[in-house]
Every structure is written in C-alpha cells, then in structure tokens.
Write an enzyme that holds these catalytic residues in place. Structure first.
Site, PDB file in Angstrom:
ATOM      1  N   ASN A 158      41.780  47.383   7.299  1.00 35.04           N
ATOM      2  CA  ASN A 158      42.989  46.781   6.730  1.00 35.04           C
ATOM      3  C   ASN A 158      42.651  46.004   5.474  1.00 35.04           C
ATOM      4  OD1 ASN A 158      45.232  47.207   8.858  1.00 35.04           O
ATOM      5  ND2 ASN A 158      43.415  46.603  10.034  1.00 35.04           N
ATOM      6  N   ASP A 207      50.341  51.432   5.984  1.00 31.46           N
ATOM      7  CA  ASP A 207      50.355  50.788   7.307  1.00 31.46           C
ATOM      8  C   ASP A 207      51.739  50.248   7.645  1.00 31.46           C
ATOM      9  OD1 ASP A 207      49.206  49.986   9.647  1.00 31.46           O
ATOM     10  OD2 ASP A 207      48.022  48.346   8.791  1.00 31.46           O
ATOM     11  N   GLU A 261      51.604  54.121  15.833  1.00 35.00           N
ATOM     12  CA  GLU A 261      50.987  52.895  16.343  1.00 35.00           C
ATOM     13  C   GLU A 261      51.661  52.478  17.640  1.00 35.00           C
ATOM     14  OE1 GLU A 261      51.807  50.257  13.006  1.00 35.00           O
ATOM     15  OE2 GLU A 261      49.729  50.412  12.359  1.00 35.00           O
ATOM     16  N   GLU A 290      43.713  51.020   4.988  1.00 29.51           N
ATOM     17  CA  GLU A 290      45.108  50.804   5.380  1.00 29.51           C
ATOM     18  C   GLU A 290      45.721  49.709   4.519  1.00 29.51           C
ATOM     19  OE1 GLU A 290      45.741  50.164   9.521  1.00 29.51           O
ATOM     20  OE2 GLU A 290      44.797  52.069  10.087  1.00 29.51           O
ATOM     21  N   GLU A 296      40.274  51.872  14.355  1.00 27.50           N
ATOM     22  CA  GLU A 296      40.757  50.909  13.357  1.00 27.50           C
ATOM     23  C   GLU A 296      39.981  49.622  13.571  1.00 27.50           C
ATOM     24  OE1 GLU A 296      44.955  49.978  13.197  1.00 27.50           O
ATOM     25  OE2 GLU A 296      44.633  48.394  11.713  1.00 27.50           O
TER      26      GLU A 296
HETATM   27  O1    G Z   1      45.213  43.865  16.730  1.00 22.78           O
HETATM   28  P1    G Z   1      45.543  42.621  15.946  1.00 22.78           P
HETATM   29  O2    G Z   1      46.312  41.555  16.605  1.00 22.78           O
HETATM   30  O3    G Z   1      44.233  42.173  15.496  1.00 22.78           O
HETATM   31  O4    G Z   1      46.297  43.055  14.594  1.00 22.78           O
HETATM   32  C1    G Z   1      47.190  42.251  13.854  1.00 22.78           C
HETATM   33  C2    G Z   1      47.263  42.665  12.430  1.00 22.78           C
HETATM   34  O5    G Z   1      46.376  41.916  11.654  1.00 22.78           O
HETATM   35  C3    G Z   1      46.846  44.114  12.177  1.00 22.78           C
HETATM   36  O6    G Z   1      47.883  45.019  12.281  1.00 22.78           O
HETATM   37  C4    G Z   1      46.358  44.062  10.762  1.00 22.78           C
HETATM   38  O7    G Z   1      47.423  44.330   9.874  1.00 22.78           O
HETATM   39  C5    G Z   1      45.919  42.616  10.572  1.00 22.78           C
HETATM   40  N1    G Z   1      44.452  42.578  10.498  1.00 22.78           N
HETATM   41  C6    G Z   1      43.546  42.665  11.474  1.00 22.78           C
HETATM   42  N2    G Z   1      42.296  42.609  10.978  1.00 22.78           N
HETATM   43  C7    G Z   1      42.428  42.501   9.630  1.00 22.78           C
HETATM   44  C8    G Z   1      41.508  42.391   8.551  1.00 22.78           C
HETATM   45  O8    G Z   1      40.297  42.403   8.702  1.00 22.78           O
HETATM   46  N3    G Z   1      42.014  42.282   7.305  1.00 22.78           N
HETATM   47  C9    G Z   1      43.330  42.290   7.089  1.00 22.78           C
HETATM   48  N4    G Z   1      43.738  42.187   5.838  1.00 22.78           N
HETATM   49  N5    G Z   1      44.238  42.382   8.068  1.00 22.78           N
HETATM   50  C10   G Z   1      43.796  42.471   9.334  1.00 22.78           C
HETATM   51  O1    G Z   2      50.403  44.797  12.581  1.00 20.58           O
HETATM   52  P1    G Z   2      50.062  45.768  13.667  1.00 20.58           P
HETATM   53  O2    G Z   2      51.299  46.486  14.180  1.00 20.58           O
HETATM   54  O3    G Z   2      48.977  46.747  13.300  1.00 20.58           O
HETATM   55  O4    G Z   2      49.571  44.922  14.843  1.00 20.58           O
HETATM   56  C1    G Z   2      48.633  45.360  15.747  1.00 20.58           C
HETATM   57  C2    G Z   2      48.713  44.482  16.907  1.00 20.58           C
HETATM   58  O5    G Z   2      49.273  45.197  17.972  1.00 20.58           O
HETATM   59  C3    G Z   2      47.394  44.014  17.390  1.00 20.58           C
HETATM   60  O6    G Z   2      47.516  42.716  17.878  1.00 20.58           O
HETATM   61  C4    G Z   2      47.038  44.950  18.489  1.00 20.58           C
HETATM   62  O7    G Z   2      46.174  44.382  19.441  1.00 20.58           O
HETATM   63  C5    G Z   2      48.383  45.202  19.058  1.00 20.58           C
HETATM   64  N1    G Z   2      48.461  46.489  19.696  1.00 20.58           N
HETATM   65  C6    G Z   2      47.668  47.544  19.516  1.00 20.58           C
HETATM   66  N2    G Z   2      48.056  48.577  20.278  1.00 20.58           N
HETATM   67  C7    G Z   2      49.139  48.136  20.954  1.00 20.58           C
HETATM   68  C8    G Z   2      49.994  48.700  21.899  1.00 20.58           C
HETATM   69  O8    G Z   2      49.858  49.878  22.287  1.00 20.58           O
HETATM   70  N3    G Z   2      51.022  47.950  22.355  1.00 20.58           N
HETATM   71  C9    G Z   2      51.228  46.681  21.953  1.00 20.58           C
HETATM   72  N4    G Z   2      52.267  46.025  22.465  1.00 20.58           N
HETATM   73  N5    G Z   2      50.422  46.083  21.066  1.00 20.58           N
HETATM   74  C10   G Z   2      49.392  46.786  20.572  1.00 20.58           C
HETATM   75 MN    MN Z   3      46.583  48.492  10.493  1.00 19.90          MN
END
Ligand code: G
Ligand code: G
Ligand code: MN
Length: 521
Positions: free
Chosen positions: A91, A153, A210, A123, A36
């Site tokens: 995303n 998602d 997830e 997603e 992802e």
């Molecule tokens: O792993 P992380 O903390 O980056 O994820 C937080 C959330 O932010 C993700 O679940 C996702 O929904 C959103 N996100 C991360 N990257 C992108 C992006 O490039 N575009 C969008 N629209 N949402 C993102």
């Molecule tokens: O919105 P979304 O649930 O996709 O958010 C993803 C966020 O969760 C990101 O910040 C990502 O780094 C974080 N993440 C991804 N995998 C895990 C996990 O296994 N555990 C926890 N606590 N956070 C995670």
């Molecule tokens: Mn996602």
C-alpha cells in the site's frame, strides 16, 4: 493518543513495526497468488495500534516513506526465501506519490533482497490521486517501467472513481469490501459488483475482491467473473513466521470444482421457487436428456451442463465448470463465439448447424445448436442456455443417399438406352440427356407432363392409358410411340418400364428404358 506517545523513530529502530501478510487467491483454481503487505505496530505500552490510526499520523508527520522502507526491508527477504513466484502487494499513501525518490527507494530494497520488481504490486487508494495528478502519473509510470504492477485500491469508496480508473495505467482493480459483504443479500450491491467487474474487464484489468468471508460470496464473485479474492475465507493477515505454513497448506480448489453441492446450487438459482421434488425431477430430466445442455454465464464460462454435453466435448463434467468455452473446445470456439455473443445481447438463435472434424474417426461430426438468452427476474440477460443435438448420423445418411443418386445419374448417362423415371401419375422425374438429343427439348421442357409434348398427338393418350393399366395391375408396362425428332420427322420408340414399390406394395415410381425402333415407319 498524542505524537509524543508515538515516538516513531524509536519505534522503527526497535522493530515495533512489523509486516503482516494477507493471502490473495486465484478464485477459479484456489491457488495462492501472493500476499498483501499490511503494517502492524506493536507499541510496548499501548499494545497493537491499527493502521488506520498510525498511517494518517505517519503521513502527516512525514515518516510514511521511512515506514514503507522499513516494512519492505523486513518483508521482501521473507518472500524471496519462500517462493520464486508469489507476489507482494504493498500500500502506498497519497503523499508518497509526490516523492520523486519513491521508485528508486523501493528498487533498492528489492534488489538487496533479490526480489524481482515484477512480483510487486503497488496499491494506490483513489483518494490518493486527488491532487497533483501530473506528478503521481510520472511516478506511477516509472514504477511500471521497473516492472511493478499497479492496483487501484478500495475501488468504489473514494471520490470520482471513474475518472481515476484511467488516470493511471492500472493493471488491477480492487473492489471494496463493503460491496462484497452485502452482495449476497442485496441485489443492488450485487449489480454494483457485477458492473465494476465488467468495467475492470473491459478496461483490461484484473479484478480483485476484498473482504471475501464466505463460500457463497466466493462462488458469486467467480460467477460474476472476478479473478482474485482476498479475505478471511482465505486467511486473516498473518505474521512472517506463519507464511511457510500458509504457502504450503493444501488449498481447496475453487468452489466450482467442488461439484455436486455447488453445481446444484448454481442450477437451483433459476429454479429457486420450485418444491424440492419437482426440482429433483427436473434435474433428472436434465441429466438424462439425449441433447447436450449447458448454461454459460456472460463470460462464456460453463455454469452448468449435463452429462451428454460433457460426452460430446469428450471431457469430464467437473472439468467444464467455471472454465470458458474457449478453454474447453478451442477448435470449435471461433464457430460458436459469434452466436453466443448475439445471444448475450438478447437474441434467440435456433438450429445453427456446425461441422467439426472428429479426429478419432476422420468423419465429420455435425451438431445442431440453439442459443437462448437466459434472463434474471428483471429481464436482464445473465447468460445463455445452449442445446446441442448430434446430427452426424442423419448427415451421413443424407450423404450416402446423395451418393447413390449420383451413381444412378451417371449410370443413366452412360447407358446406350434411354432411361427414364416417372412418378405413379406419369410425371417425369428424370430422363437421360439422350432424350433431349432426340427430341430437341430443353432441360426444363420435359419436366412434369412436358415430355408428352414430344409425342405424336395420336400416341399421347394411348401411352398414358398403358401406364394407367399397368399401374392398376402392378405389372410392367410396354408401349410404343412416336416422338418428334427435329430435322428427321417422327421417330418410333419402344418404352418398357417396371414399377418400384414400397413395403406396402404401393407404387412409388416407374423406372424404364426407351429403345429406338429403326425399321418401323
Ligand atoms: O488490515 P488492516 O487493518 O491493516 O488494513 C487497514 C488499511 O490500512 C489497509 O487497507 C491499507 O489501506 C492501510 N495500510 C496498511 N498497511 C499500510 C502501509 O504500510 N502503508 C499504507 N500507506 N497503508 C497501509
Ligand atoms: O482498507 P481496507 O479495506 O483494505 O481494509 C482492510 C482491513 O480489513 C484490514 O483491517 C483487514 O484486516 C480487514 N479485513 C481483511 N479481510 C477481511 C475480511 O474478509 N472481512 C473483514 N470484515 N475484514 C477484513
Ligand atoms: Mn490495500
């Protein structure tokens, strides 16, 4: 943080945004399916800014499309170089589904990178779908037509999720991290995950979990029927430079194949409260049983089995675990499937006989199968226990016996004499059809003591007496009597027979022959 500190156009131009990648794993095999794509912003003054801070800003200020484009521009060539098959999930924000140009923008970047659209999964969070469904639908369809997969998602967190499930042609359902994190502790949460997975499956979607952090979660998810997992257990989001190492890292196969430890845990589930020693004894009984035993989950996957069953299927025990009945015994599957389904609906079914051709010996193998629904502490069916007995030997003996009976019967029919078989009390077991020709009796009339009715009334008692005497002395019997022959009057017959004995010398039956006596009147 204000907009002025976040000078986005510079940030994008200067490459402050970079793609991070989190692995997606096939739970059953442990294989890497893809990644992802997650946005990261490394601000020169502020440092790392998390996406939940800058994504809303990007949406509000209208540069989210530019950001997506910039990320794909960096990410797609990396993945195209890395492998020809790994997928990339990206995303897409709510607002982006209102941008008519989005599909073409994505396609342009993909073509330039030589990255097939079939390897992209879009997603979409459910809250993204709240307004203007018409437009969102047409954009989603366009993306699908270009080959992209579509994933719903964070399922379970947004609004009116069930409605959204069918609003767009989703291929995948991503179960939100909050359910996964509590499922091993909370029964209700486990039930929600189970229900969501079931829902996804019944709609023909792949389910993705997830936030998988522990082996225990992974095992339970696999047990519940989830196909893909993502989370810290498999890897945190990583920068592009790490992808080569991640893709080539040896992966532990899914926990089910890790044998003993896990299969013991799985089988322990139903025996949770037993002291260890009793458990070990039960386990030993299970393993050494002369009957094939297995437990299937509600997806007809082998959760547990004993050695005997593995031998019957001709495959190692470990190979079964986590695989479906259809995968392991495809030839037999159509025969057993209806019964497994009935048992999953709560019905106990005992003693179903199933015949399978044994390719090695060309002899039919017969098995006797019983299906028992297995329930959890609330009485819900969570799978099926199956017991299988190999009855091929018994079947072969029965067949041989039938054959010898048939030989005997045809011998009787061919004989010029008139053979008969009676039991120790004189009840007829069998006569040749010539007896019927002579006496004019029907097939039923001679049975039991019926044959006596053909005899002259004066000869009936003496005939029985002779048989009784011979029985007492365990000697051959010889007697003469008249039978009524329609149209001919009385016909004298000579009857001679010998007793057939069991091992203890007891008479089982009498075998004998009749001759017509031509000159006696
Ligand atoms: O792993 P992380 O903390 O980056 O994820 C937080 C959330 O932010 C993700 O679940 C996702 O929904 C959103 N996100 C991360 N990257 C992108 C992006 O490039 N575009 C969008 N629209 N949402 C993102
Ligand atoms: O919105 P979304 O649930 O996709 O958010 C993803 C966020 O969760 C990101 O910040 C990502 O780094 C974080 N993440 C991804 N995998 C895990 C996990 O296994 N555990 C926890 N606590 N956070 C995670
Ligand atoms: Mn996602």
């Amino acid at each position: 943080m204000t907009n002025s500190t976040l000078d986005v156009s510079h940030a994008i131009a200067d490459g402050e945004f970079c793609p991070y990648f989190q692995p997606l794993i096939e739970l059953r095999t442990g294989k890497l399916r893809g990644f992802e794509l997650l946005a990261r912003w490394r601000h020169p003054q502020i440092g790392w800014i998390p996406p939940d801070e800058f994504i809303p800003t990007a949406e509000r200020d209208g540069w989210i499309d530019v950001l997506t484009g910039a990320l794909l521009h960096q990410a797609l060539p990396v993945l195209a170089d890395l492998s020809p098959t790994l997928t990339l999930a990206i995303n897409i924000s709510p607002l982006q589904l209102h941008n008519r140009n989005l599909p073409r923008q994505i396609e342009t970047v993909a073509n330039k990178a030589g990255f097939s659209m079939h390897r992209l999964v879009i997603e979409i969070t459910e809250s993204a779908l709240a307004n203007d469904m018409e437009q969102a639908r047409s954009i989603a369809h366009e993306l699908k037509e270009m080959g992209c997969g579509l994933a719903l998602d964070d399922f379970g967190t947004g609004y009116s999720s069930l409605l959204h499930l069918q609003s767009l042609p989703f291929d995948e359902l991503k179960v939100d991290r909050s359910f996964v994190s509590s499922m091993t502790e909370q029964r209700d949460s486990r039930k929600i995950v189970a229900a969501v997975i079931g829902l996804g499956q019944s709609l023909g979607m792949t389910t993705v979990a997830e936030g998988v952090e522990t082996e225990e979660q992974a095992e339970m998810l696999l047990w519940l029927g989830t196909e893909l997992g993502q989370g810290w257990l498999y890897g945190k989001p990583a920068p592009a430079v790490d992808l080569g190492a991640i893709a080539s890292a040896p992966r532990r196969t899914a926990s089910f194949h890790e044998s003993d430890k896990v299969s013991r845990q799985v089988s322990c589930r139903s025996f949770d409260n037993l002291p260890a020693q009793q458990l070990a004894q039960l386990r030993a009984v299970y393993d050494s049983a002369p009957v094939g035993l297995t437990f299937l989950d509600h997806n007809m996957r082998y959760m547990n089995l004993n050695r005997k069953l593995a031998d019957m299927n001709g495959r190692p025990m470990q190979e079964h675990l986590g695989r479906t009945v259809q995968e392991m015994i495809p030839a037999l599957f159509p025969q057993v499937e209806p019964y497994i389904k009935r048992a999953l609906n709560g019905e106990s079914i005992a003693g179903v006989e199933i015949t399978k051709p044994d390719s090695a010996t060309h002899m039919a193998e017969s098995i006797l199968v019983s299906y028992e629904p297995a329930r959890d502490e609330d009485g819900e069916v969570i799978g099926v226990s199956i017991a299988i007995m190999d009855i091929s030997r018994q079947k072969r003996m029965e067949a041989a016996y039938r054959e010898s009976e048939e030989n005997f019967r045809s011998m009787m029919e061919l004989s010029p004499q008139i053979p008969w078989v009676v039991d120790p009390e004189g009840r007829a077991i069998d006569v040749s059809s010539r007896w019927l020709d002579i006496t004019g009796m029907t097939g039923d009339e001679w049975k039991g003591m019926g044959w006596l009715n053909a005899l002259h009334p004066d000869d009936r008692q003496p005939t029985l007496d002779a048989l009784k005497r011979a029985s007492e002395e365990v000697q051959p019997v010889e007697t003469e009597y008249r039978v009524h022959r329609p149209g001919h009057g009385w016909q004298w017959l000579r009857s001679r027979g010998a007793p057939r004995l069991d091992e203890s010398g007891k008479i089982i039956s009498w075998y004998g022959c009749l001759d017509e006596i031509e000159d006696k009147t």
